[in-house]
Design an enzyme around this catalytic site. Sequence first.
Site, PDB file in Angstrom:
ATOM      1  N   HIS A  13     -11.561   0.944  15.763  1.00 17.21           N
ATOM      2  CA  HIS A  13     -10.958   1.564  14.562  1.00 17.21           C
ATOM      3  C   HIS A  13     -11.246   0.674  13.359  1.00 17.21           C
ATOM      4  CE1 HIS A  13      -7.426   3.851  12.598  1.00 17.21           C
ATOM      5  NE2 HIS A  13      -7.964   3.086  11.649  1.00 17.21           N
ATOM      6  N   HIS A  15     -12.486   0.686   8.942  1.00 14.79           N
ATOM      7  CA  HIS A  15     -12.855   1.361   7.693  1.00 14.79           C
ATOM      8  C   HIS A  15     -13.986   0.583   7.059  1.00 14.79           C
ATOM      9  CE1 HIS A  15      -9.221   3.904   7.760  1.00 14.79           C
ATOM     10  NE2 HIS A  15      -8.717   2.875   8.420  1.00 14.79           N
ATOM     11  N   LYS A  98     -10.572  12.608  13.579  1.00 17.72           N
ATOM     12  CA  LYS A  98      -9.374  11.852  13.216  1.00 17.72           C
ATOM     13  C   LYS A  98      -8.343  12.789  12.618  1.00 17.72           C
ATOM     14  CE  LYS A  98      -6.830   8.219  12.263  1.00 17.72           C
ATOM     15  NZ  LYS A  98      -7.084   7.092  11.382  1.00 17.72           N
ATOM     16  N   HIS A 135      -3.492   9.329  13.549  1.00 20.98           N
ATOM     17  CA  HIS A 135      -2.614   8.493  12.727  1.00 20.98           C
ATOM     18  C   HIS A 135      -1.206   9.025  12.963  1.00 20.98           C
ATOM     19  CE1 HIS A 135      -1.658   5.939   9.116  1.00 20.98           C
ATOM     20  NE2 HIS A 135      -0.543   6.638   9.287  1.00 20.98           N
ATOM     21  N   HIS A 173      -3.558   2.424  15.983  1.00 17.00           N
ATOM     22  CA  HIS A 173      -2.776   1.328  15.391  1.00 17.00           C
ATOM     23  C   HIS A 173      -1.272   1.501  15.609  1.00 17.00           C
ATOM     24  CE1 HIS A 173      -2.685   4.366  12.269  1.00 17.00           C
ATOM     25  NE2 HIS A 173      -3.860   4.036  11.762  1.00 17.00           N
ATOM     26  N   ASP A 246      -8.413  -1.788  12.516  1.00 18.58           N
ATOM     27  CA  ASP A 246      -7.962  -1.085  11.318  1.00 18.58           C
ATOM     28  C   ASP A 246      -8.234  -1.929  10.069  1.00 18.58           C
ATOM     29  OD1 ASP A 246      -7.017   0.992   9.805  1.00 18.58           O
ATOM     30  OD2 ASP A 246      -4.904   0.474  10.048  1.00 18.58           O
TER      31      ASP A 246
HETATM   32  C1  NCD Z   1      -6.270   2.664   5.749  1.00 14.99           C
HETATM   33  C2  NCD Z   1      -7.263   2.689   4.593  1.00 14.99           C
HETATM   34  O1  NCD Z   1      -7.100   1.894   3.654  1.00 14.99           O
HETATM   35  O2  NCD Z   1      -8.199   3.478   4.645  1.00 14.99           O
HETATM   36  N1  NCD Z   1      -5.120   1.902   5.384  1.00 14.99           N
HETATM   37  C3  NCD Z   1      -4.244   1.297   6.224  1.00 14.99           C
HETATM   38  O3  NCD Z   1      -3.248   0.738   5.757  1.00 14.99           O
HETATM   39  N2  NCD Z   1      -4.435   1.272   7.515  1.00 14.99           N
HETATM   40  C4  NCD Z   1      -5.931   4.041   6.149  1.00 14.99           C
HETATM   41  C5  NCD Z   1      -5.276   4.114   7.501  1.00 14.99           C
HETATM   42  O4  NCD Z   1      -5.901   3.807   8.512  1.00 14.99           O
HETATM   43  O5  NCD Z   1      -4.108   4.487   7.576  1.00 14.99           O
HETATM   44 ZN    ZN Z   2      -7.187   3.013   9.757  1.00 14.09          ZN
END
Ligand code: NCD
Ligand code: ZN
Length: 343
Positions: A13, A15, A98, A135, A173, A246
């Site tokens: 996971h 970003h 997702k 989520h 998460h 995450d």
């Molecule tokens: C994530 C993001 O910034 O894209 N932020 C986070 O706090 N985890 C989005 C997400 O996974 O909820």
């Molecule tokens: Zn995330």
Amino acid sequence: MNEIRITRPDDWHVHLRDGAALAAVLPATARQFARAIVMPNLRPPITTAALAQAYRERILAALPEGANFTPLMTMYLTDNTPVEEIRRARDAGVVALKLYPAGATTNSDAGVSDIRKTYRTLEAMQREGLLLLVHGEVTDPEVDVFDREAVFIDRVMRPLRKDFPELKVVFEHITTLEAAQYVAESDRFTAATLTPQHLLYNRNAIFTGGLRPHYYCLPVLKREQHRLALIQAATSGSNKFFLGTDSAPHASVLKENSVCGAGCYTAMSALELYAEAFEAMGALDKLEGFASFHGPDFYGLPRNTDTVLLRQEKWSLPESVPFGEALIKPLRGGESLGWKFIG
Ligand code: NCD
Ligand code: ZN
């Protein structure tokens, strides 16, 4: 000197963003991990197989010379994802969709307003063998922010599992005792990812000596009893729990702001942070299963065959690093870590 060698891990996971931000953060993830599940919450979100394919190309093009890294692509489930798009997704090598409840987190406005609207699409996913990544927070403003995950289990997760018993679902998460228990007790079609920050910190970290925006992510850190349940789950050896950082980069100016974006940037020291959490439990022997085996086993993918070395050695994470035109502050930036990823 204390060292551990483990099979190369994957991040289930992450970003990676896009453009200059992608170029800034991708090397950190590609240095430690062989593969990563790439979140689709770009602006606009990755809602089709064609968009996922194009995003994969941009990621591959941004990789540093000689990197050996495979992005595993996901799509963003909406109220209107056509059933036919699932076959196209499978053919394009997309592995999962997702589910963001609309408004739950960063760039989730296009998310699902009512899960029942997606039922025909979920049916197709179950049939085609695509995973659903969740989520798990309700967005009902009446529900306290700290209770949103626990309430999600009863309102959404249990009915969903009943209606799609053979859809593989990753509860992403997780942050609570309730979620850890729910996943531990569920059957082999349900698993969960755990972030380093939820294994290392409780919600006091957000308020120590003042408001600390870099510890703010969603789902938000919870009480110590929850952290303990999570680290116990991660170190239990159960194959239902695996690594998903995450890592969610936001420029420092947007974190240190009157409205602070949610997300902790952990990619630069991900394995070090997990090693610290496992070591505190005397459970370093469980790190490899968590980081390198349980994820691919659940996704039905081969385990990696090369290895990486972690050494017990003090080093300092930079206070901040370039992030396109801006700067980004990694979690624990400017502080020292007790483990070092050697490679
Ligand atoms: C994530 C993001 O910034 O894209 N932020 C986070 O706090 N985890 C989005 C997400 O996974 O909820
Ligand atoms: Zn995330």
